[in-house]
Design a protein around this motif. Sequence first.
Motif, short mmCIF file in Angstrom:
data_model
loop_
_atom_site.label_atom_id
_atom_site.label_comp_id
_atom_site.label_asym_id
_atom_site.label_seq_id
_atom_site.Cartn_x
_atom_site.Cartn_y
_atom_site.Cartn_z
N SER A 215 20.14 13.14 4.72
CA SER A 215 20.37 14.39 3.99
C SER A 215 19.69 15.57 4.68
CB SER A 215 19.88 14.26 2.55
OG SER A 215 18.49 14.01 2.54
N VAL A 216 20.27 16.75 4.43
CA VAL A 216 19.63 18.02 4.86
C VAL A 216 19.68 18.98 3.67
CG1 VAL A 216 20.08 18.02 7.34
CG2 VAL A 216 21.79 18.95 5.82
N ALA A 217 18.58 19.72 3.51
CA ALA A 217 18.55 20.77 2.49
C ALA A 217 19.19 22.01 3.09
CB ALA A 217 17.12 21.04 2.07
N GLY A 218 19.98 22.74 2.31
CA GLY A 218 20.63 23.95 2.81
C GLY A 218 19.61 25.06 3.04
N GLY A 219 20.01 26.08 3.80
CA GLY A 219 19.14 27.23 4.03
C GLY A 219 18.16 27.03 5.17
N GLN A 220 18.38 26.03 6.02
CA GLN A 220 17.46 25.82 7.15
C GLN A 220 18.02 26.47 8.41
OE1 GLN A 220 15.23 22.15 7.47
NE2 GLN A 220 16.74 21.16 6.15
N GLU A 221 17.08 26.90 9.26
CA GLU A 221 17.51 27.53 10.52
C GLU A 221 17.08 26.71 11.72
OE1 GLU A 221 16.08 31.48 9.94
OE2 GLU A 221 17.81 31.85 8.62
N LEU A 222 17.82 26.84 12.82
CA LEU A 222 17.48 26.11 14.05
C LEU A 222 16.75 27.05 15.00
CD1 LEU A 222 20.33 24.92 12.90
CD2 LEU A 222 20.47 23.80 15.11
N LYS A 223 15.76 26.51 15.69
CA LYS A 223 15.06 27.31 16.70
C LYS A 223 15.37 26.73 18.08
CE LYS A 223 11.20 27.82 13.67
NZ LYS A 223 11.62 26.62 12.98
N GLY A 224 15.76 27.61 19.00
CA GLY A 224 16.12 27.19 20.36
C GLY A 224 15.01 26.33 20.97
N THR A 225 15.40 25.40 21.83
CA THR A 225 14.43 24.48 22.42
C THR A 225 14.93 24.01 23.79
OG1 THR A 225 13.14 22.47 21.96
CG2 THR A 225 15.43 22.41 21.28
N HIS A 226 14.21 23.06 24.39
CA HIS A 226 14.68 22.46 25.64
C HIS A 226 15.23 21.06 25.34
CE1 HIS A 226 15.09 21.40 29.80
NE2 HIS A 226 14.43 20.26 29.55
N VAL A 227 16.37 20.73 25.88
CA VAL A 227 16.95 19.39 25.68
C VAL A 227 17.08 18.69 27.04
CG1 VAL A 227 18.90 18.04 24.78
CG2 VAL A 227 18.28 20.21 23.68
N GLU A 228 16.49 17.52 27.13
CA GLU A 228 16.57 16.69 28.34
C GLU A 228 17.60 15.59 28.01
OE1 GLU A 228 14.54 17.85 30.98
OE2 GLU A 228 15.41 16.12 31.99
N VAL A 229 18.72 15.58 28.73
CA VAL A 229 19.79 14.63 28.39
C VAL A 229 19.65 13.36 29.25
CG1 VAL A 229 22.29 14.31 28.18
CG2 VAL A 229 21.30 16.62 27.93
N PRO A 230 19.45 12.20 28.63
CA PRO A 230 19.39 10.96 29.44
C PRO A 230 20.78 10.55 29.90
CG PRO A 230 19.20 10.42 27.10
CD PRO A 230 19.31 11.93 27.19
N GLY A 231 20.87 9.57 30.79
CA GLY A 231 22.16 9.05 31.24
C GLY A 231 22.90 8.40 30.07
N ASP A 232 24.23 8.41 30.18
CA ASP A 232 25.06 7.91 29.08
C ASP A 232 25.21 6.39 29.17
OD1 ASP A 232 27.06 7.43 27.18
OD2 ASP A 232 27.94 9.41 27.52
N ILE A 233 24.71 5.69 28.16
CA ILE A 233 24.81 4.22 28.17
C ILE A 233 26.28 3.79 28.13
CG2 ILE A 233 24.52 3.91 25.65
CD1 ILE A 233 22.82 1.35 26.45
N SER A 234 27.15 4.64 27.58
CA SER A 234 28.58 4.30 27.53
C SER A 234 29.19 4.37 28.93
CB SER A 234 29.32 5.25 26.59
OG SER A 234 28.82 5.10 25.28
N SER A 235 28.65 5.22 29.80
CA SER A 235 29.09 5.26 31.20
C SER A 235 28.43 4.13 31.99
CB SER A 235 28.73 6.62 31.83
OG SER A 235 29.38 7.65 31.13
N ALA A 236 27.13 3.91 31.72
CA ALA A 236 26.40 2.82 32.39
C ALA A 236 27.08 1.49 32.11
CB ALA A 236 24.95 2.79 31.89
#
Length: 428
Positions: A215-236
């Motif tokens: 669940s998520v409560a409404g009225g929440q905001e997202l704050k920009g961040t850094h995302v490190e994307v790992p390799g795709d296990i579906s491709s592996a």
Amino acid sequence: MEKHLTPIKSLTGAIKVPGDKSISHRAVMFGSIADGKTTINGFLTGEDCLSTISCFRKLGVNIQQDNDKVTVEGKGITGLQPSSEELYVGNSGTTIRLMMGILANTTFRSVLTGDESIAKRPMNRVTKPLKQIGALIEGNDSGNKVPLHIQGGRTKGIHYPSPIASAQVKSAILLAGLKAEGTTYVTEPSKSRDHTERMLEAFGVEVDEKGLTVSVAGGQELKGTHVEVPGDISSAAFFLVAGAIIPNSVITLKKVGLNPTRTGILDVLRDMGADITYQNVNDEASEPYGDLIIKTSSLKGAVIEGDLIPRLIDEIPIIALAATQAEGETIIKDAHELRVKETDRIATVVNELKKMGADIEATEDGMIINGKSLLKGASVQSYGDHRIGMMLSIAACIAEGETTLSRSEAIAVSYPSFFDQLNKLSQA
Ligand code: S3P
């Protein structure tokens, strides 16, 4: 495009498979509706994720992409702007379904459309709960098929018991719940991939999880961040199976995502007798990852069913190929969802592997495979489905004689460097 493929003697060496598709989509989407800047490293430059970038640019978001590095200037959850053009998602089910959830938070009307495969895929699974939340959605077949016209309304939290374990459905509902009045709950019949939950938390949103209910409560905001994307296990997965079934092989797949909601393929391959070891595992990251080493193995049949299915749904085509090289019977069941993927993957896997001499039969919700069979080169096709194209290319590596794969260009949807990496390992 037609590709002529011949057998390979062995695979050796190391590769880093491209970034995870599910995580790459979400990083651009969440970055777009966050406040401030998001940087992404390891982004998948496959066609599906480029479709996501293109759609958010049309909604007024400034996104810079330099190969696998992406910067998104977030607009905030209410800052997207109307697009003068249709939002074209290409072949990407994740793009369209998650965008439906995001667009339920807007005050303007958008039109979502896609390619011939998207035109066949059911959208009711998302349309229905989003209408309950308060979004206004119209489309072909009463909102089940593209083009879809969507606009937010007065949105209100719901408790949605989802009839299917689908991360696309769960994510669309949670995203629509971010601006709704009250709390939005989704309960699944079994747990689907949880990248949305993990990434929303990384963007500063509180997500609650109790058993199979998120669940998520409404009225929440997202704050920009850094995302490190790992390799795709579906491709592996294609190289895990290739390493196991091609003689005299030892390959290392570096920095592969090991999120437990995605590692069903590792459980199944080990159960079938595959020799897989882990190195350099990082369990602390928001999305765990590690290196996988796979060696040629003697495989035996397995039964694949129940809660395991959502943890390996995209890997079933390549698991079916592994089963043709395993001693005894493999039964795959509870996998009806395969019928509504990029193609009907029960039909396409069974048809094409039969042409190569496999002993494989379709059932209503899966397939039954008897191994081990000697595969023979044949004229096969991907039907425009990237995962069918890659599975058949690996089948060609162990088949006797030449295989001609038509519509091989579909592979660029999720793995543009697939043939380069296959060549690199087979020449090493
Ligand atoms: C995905 C969820 C799965 C998967 C698809 C990607 C996602 O689909 O098959 O390739 O990124 O959420 P479903 O949610 O329909 O099971």
